[in-house]
Design a protein around this motif. Structure first.
Motif, mmCIF file in Angstrom:
data_model
loop_
_atom_site.group_PDB
_atom_site.id
_atom_site.type_symbol
_atom_site.label_atom_id
_atom_site.label_comp_id
_atom_site.label_asym_id
_atom_site.label_seq_id
_atom_site.Cartn_x
_atom_site.Cartn_y
_atom_site.Cartn_z
ATOM 1 N N ASN A 2 -9.511 -0.299 -3.710
ATOM 2 C CA ASN A 2 -8.308 0.419 -4.103
ATOM 3 C C ASN A 2 -7.105 -0.048 -3.281
ATOM 4 O O ASN A 2 -7.080 0.086 -2.064
ATOM 5 N N ASN A 5 -3.316 3.262 -1.030
ATOM 6 C CA ASN A 5 -3.874 4.303 -0.186
ATOM 7 C C ASN A 5 -3.129 5.609 -0.430
ATOM 8 O O ASN A 5 -1.949 5.729 -0.137
ATOM 9 N N ALA A 6 -3.821 6.582 -0.995
ATOM 10 C CA ALA A 6 -3.154 7.786 -1.469
ATOM 11 C C ALA A 6 -2.458 8.578 -0.366
ATOM 12 O O ALA A 6 -1.304 8.983 -0.509
ATOM 13 N N THR A 7 -3.120 8.774 0.760
ATOM 14 C CA THR A 7 -2.501 9.595 1.806
ATOM 15 C C THR A 7 -1.286 8.901 2.404
ATOM 16 O O THR A 7 -0.243 9.504 2.631
ATOM 17 N N GLU A 10 1.556 9.156 0.059
ATOM 18 C CA GLU A 10 2.182 10.462 -0.011
ATOM 19 C C GLU A 10 3.101 10.684 1.184
ATOM 20 O O GLU A 10 4.192 11.216 1.050
#
Lengths: 294, 318, 279
Positions: A2, A5-7, A10
């Motif tokens: 992936n 990186n989602a965090t 955000e």
């Protein structure tokens, strides 16, 4: 794998949003900066000038003694300037606009005149002063009469009025002219009876705005050598005159010698600004009241 | 039809005949019809005559001047002493003063003007815009003499109370005030450029999750760039031609310096000083007026042509 | 009351397949307009091609055809309004009562006095109702107040709008409804008593009720005037006209009695258009 990186994303997103909001505030402050200066300027002028602004000041003659000085001469001078500027700019401005919009064939000549007008609009006002000095004051021998000043200021604001009158004429719907032509009216009859009446509110609005530009101008008048001495009230177009901006100019310059002159200048500024405010209100009134909605 | 109150009556008034009758007596209006375009053409050519008048006046008198003071000396001379026993006519101090005051003005008007434009075009709601825009226009409608008064009697004293080393007449104060005067011009021209950027471009960026700020700087401003540049050029041209603020607040020292705390003279202020000082026609100093004015005229003309060129290119982009 | 002409059946006429050269019965009125080999270009666009048409007194002629077929251009050529578009060129001739109106020396103002026009969109002047009607007579030199009063009343009656506006003659014409405005424009046109009235899609901007009133009015006006009407609406052409011309791509495909055109068209393209296969 992936890639996003989602965090992390955000976190960065929040920072980006904060930055956006912060700068929105900065932009608003920048917009308000100009208005804040305007407010300070007006408050300054009023606090300095209001106390000196009374009936005797408005109707009085010029005097070296600050207590007795009045600006009737300058008011009359500005009035005489308007007497010249209004008819001269209206006739030449509207006439040129009619020619360019309705008679001139699209081509080299028309675009030459058009380019010339937009270039004239960018010429510094002081250069118009020199033109007026050379042609009206010296060659035509008008000296520093109100007529010389008025003609100079007329030339200065003409480009503004021509362009705004052109826009006003262009805004008249084509079908009105068609209706008139369709009944066998000639071109001039159509212009006189249909196009001009329909565009006159916008033309007048433009005329008033250019008039207020003219009476606030100082630089060309300084070149013409307009005095602010103890001269008699101007009674006609050929009399030597002074005008409100010139009066402000001389009192401001001399305020380093006599402190009270600054207050007199401020009081005169109030008179000038009120005059401009009234003119602009009339312009807005005409625009809102008489503008035909098609 | 409910109330057909009658057919066209055939009676006394015969319009066709009356029109025929009037037609024969309408020669005068035929003449008017032919004369009017000519009269209007003459009126419209007054603007062309004005240009010719300006160029002719400036050129013919400036040529007289360059017969006395060589053109090379004029444009490279760093000393301007028109009233001295041995007068010197170098225009560089004036050009220097003009450039410095315009630079200061643009340092104020450029960033603030463009930030105002961004706010008005990208952030402000329609209601806020409708209040703020006319107020900014008021700023543009204040006569320059009032700004001059403000610079001289308020801004200079304020600066001097903070930096006592600043002279009573200096270029800094009128430069700043001139900047304030130009803000509305830059703001409204740049805003026009930004609002004419198609919304689809903004939406493309916003839809990918960009903030308004990012969209503004990465999409809107680049797309409106030439319009913004044009507004800057016009702003500079306006500052270069501005007269009263610098005349009042910057004094008349013809210093050739970069020290903004000192008094400097601009081209415009020189013209006011010399022409107001009863320079007799025919003297060198009188002719110098026209040489300086010609320089100023060419300066602003180039600037205006440049602005028009840039903004025309911009219009072709969409 | 409905239009009569579409109901009334006409004598059968011989159809000449060649467009425009249709043979009239002897009883028909005098020819007012005669168009011969008219070609018209907008700069490079060839908008009208070899148009031949003639119109007779006290008849209603409808001009139909799809958008862009040249019908509006043609009707505007009949009073030379087309010249307001820059770059227009014409060849051929249009005679009005025997005089070629395309001739440079022909006075357009005179032509337009005799040939009135009603436009697509109602276009009253932003003046009072009275001044709108008095405009034409005034520009032609009629200034007598009593005469003008009479003309105004007569014209408004002629356009069947008098009862609706007689109490507010001094109010601005923009206060009227769209349909009323269009009838006002017809009244304005009647005020100078033209011989021919050109109507360029006069009902395209109106609601059905106002459209019906205009159509009825056309039937009345026919008694006094020759009317040439461009319309987008085939039912309208069928309802109100005596003759119909069908335009396609700048050419006259067919010109004939309205009944014949709608019941027995000679050209397959006319049939296609009328039966709604294109346009």
């Amino acid at each position: 794998m992936n890639q996003v990186n989602a965090t992390k994303m955000e976190k960065r997103m929040n920072a980006r949003i904060r930055k956006n909001n912060l700068l929105k505030g900065v932009f608003l402050l920048a917009t308000l900066f100009g208005l804040a200066v305007l407010a300070i300027l007006l408050v300054r002028v009023v606090t300095q000038g209001a106390a000196w602004l009374d009936w005797d000041f408005i109707t009085g003659r010029l005097s070296t003694s600050a207590d007795r000085a009045g600006i009737m001469g300058a008011i009359l001078g500005t009035m005489w300037l308007m007497v010249v500027v209004i008819p001269v700019t209206l006739i030449i401005g509207v006439g040129s606009a009619i020619y360019l919009e309705l008679y001139a064939k699209k081509g080299k000549l028309q675009s030459f005149i058009q380019t010339n007008i937009s270039n004239l609009a960018g010429v510094p006002s002081i250069v118009y002063g020199l033109l007026g000095l050379t042609i009206f004051s010296r060659a035509m021998g008008l000296g520093n009469a109100a007529l010389a000043g008025g003609l100079t200021l007329s030339l200065l604001v003409l480009p503004i009025l021509i362009v705004s009158s052109q826009e006003a004429i262009r805004a008249v719907p084509k079908y009105l002219a068609e209706a008139s032509f369709g009944m066998g009216a000639t071109k001039w009859q159509t212009i006189k009876n249909v196009i001009l009446p329909a565009s006159i509110p916008s033309i007048l609005t433009g005329a008033i705005l250019s008039l207020s530009r003219a009476i606030g101008e100082t630089a060309p008048l300084t070149v013409l050598g307009i005095p602010a001495l103890l001269i008699p009230f101007p009674e006609g177009l050929f009399d030597t005159f002074t005008a409100l901006p010139m009066q402000i100019y001389y009192w401001t310059l001399d305020s380093s010698l006599v402190k009270e002159y600054a207050y007199l200048a401020a009081a005169t500024i109030i008179v000038l600004l009120v005059l401009l405010f009234l003119l602009n209100s009339v312009a807005i009134f005409i625009r809102n009241k008489f503008q035909q909605r098609y | 039809m409910p109330t057909n109150s009658g057919k066209p009556k055939q009676n006394a008034v015969n319009v066709r005949e009356m029109i025929e009758e009037k037609r024969s007596s309408r020669n005068i209006s035929n003449i008017t019809e032919k004369l009017i375009p000519t009269i209007l053409f003459i009126i419209a050519s007054i603007s062309v005559l004005t240009t010719i008048g300006i160029i002719y006046t400036l050129l013919s008198e400036a040529i007289e001047f360059f017969k006395i003071v060589p053109i090379w000396e004029f444009f490279t001379g760093t000393v301007l002493k028109p009233l001295s026993q041995n007068p010197e006519f170098g225009v560089l101090p004036l050009i220097n003063g003009t450039i410095i005051s315009s630079l200061i003005a643009m340092l104020v008007a450029g960033p603030i003007g463009i930030m105002s434009a961004v706010y008005l075009s990208e952030y402000a709601s329609e209601r806020v815009r409708r209040v703020l825009k006319p107020l900014l226009e008021v700023l543009a409608g204040i006569p320059t003499i009032v700004y001059g008064f403000f610079a001289f009697t308020f801004v200079t004293p304020v600066i001097r109370s903070i930096f006592p080393a600043v002279d009573a007449t200096n270029i800094l104060s009128p430069g700043i005030v001139m900047g304030v005067m130009i803000i509305p011009m830059i703001a409204s021209l740049s805003e026009d450029a930004m609002t004419s950027v198609p919304n689809a471009m903004r939406e493309g960026s916003l839809a990918m999750g960009a903030t308004k700020l990012e969209t503004t700087f990465k999409v809107v401003i680049p797309a409106a760039f030439s319009g913004i540049i044009a507004s800057f050029v016009l702003g500079i041209s306006r500052a270069v031609g501005e007269t009263m603020i610098v005349t009042i607040a910057s004094g008349s020292s013809k210093n050739f310096t970069f020290d903004i705390t000192q008094s400097m003279q601009t081209m415009t202020a020189y013209i006011v000083e010399v022409s107001g000082g009863e320079a007799a026609a025919g003297t060198t100093i009188y002719y110098s007026l026209y040489a300086v004015a010609l320089t100023l005229f060419v300066f602003t003309l180039i600037m205006n042509l440049l602005a028009r060129y840039v903004s025309r290119k911009f219009r072709e982009e969409y | 009351m409905m239009s009569q002409s579409s109901v009334k059946s006409k004598r059968p006429v011989k159809i000449n397949p060649e467009a425009g050269s249709f043979k009239e019965p002897e009883t028909a009125g005098k020819v007012v307009y005669d168009t011969k080999e008219l070609n018209l270009w907008y700069s490079e666009t060839h908008a009208l091609k070899d148009v031949n048409l003639s119109f007779r007194e006290k008849e209603v002629t409808a001009i139909i055809g799809p958008s862009g077929c040249g019908k509006s251009t043609y009707i505007k050529t009949l009073n030379r309004m087309v010249e307001l578009v820059p770059g227009v060129r014409t060849t051929g001739e249009i005679t009005y009562k025997g005089k070629n109106i395309l001739d440079r020396s022909f006075k357009v103002e005179e032509l337009r006095t005799k040939v009135g026009m009603v436009f697509q969109k109602p276009n009253p002047f932003p003046k009072s109702i009275y001044e709108n009607i008095a405009y034409g007579p005034k520009i032609h030199g009629i200034r007598n107040k009593k005469v003008l009063d009479e003309i105004v009343e007569r014209s408004l009656r002629g356009a069947y709008i008098w009862d609706e506006v007689k109490d507010r003659l001094n109010e601005n014409a923009y206060g009227l409804s769209g349909g009323q405005q269009q009838r006002l424009c017809i009244a304005r046109c009647l005020a100078i008593e033209p011989e021919v009235i050109l109507m360029d899609e006069p009902t395209s901007a109106l609601d059905p009720k106002s459209t019906l009133r205009i159509e009825e009015l056309v039937q009345e006006l026919k008694k006094e005037y020759s009317i040439i009407i461009v319309t987008h609406n085939m039912q309208q052409a069928a309802r109100i006209s005596d003759k119909t011309a069908f335009f396609l791509n700048g050419e006259v495909i067919e010109f004939n009695e309205t009944n014949t055109i709608f019941t027995n068209p000679a050209d397959s393209r006319t049939e296609d258009y009328i039966s709604g296969r294109f346009g």
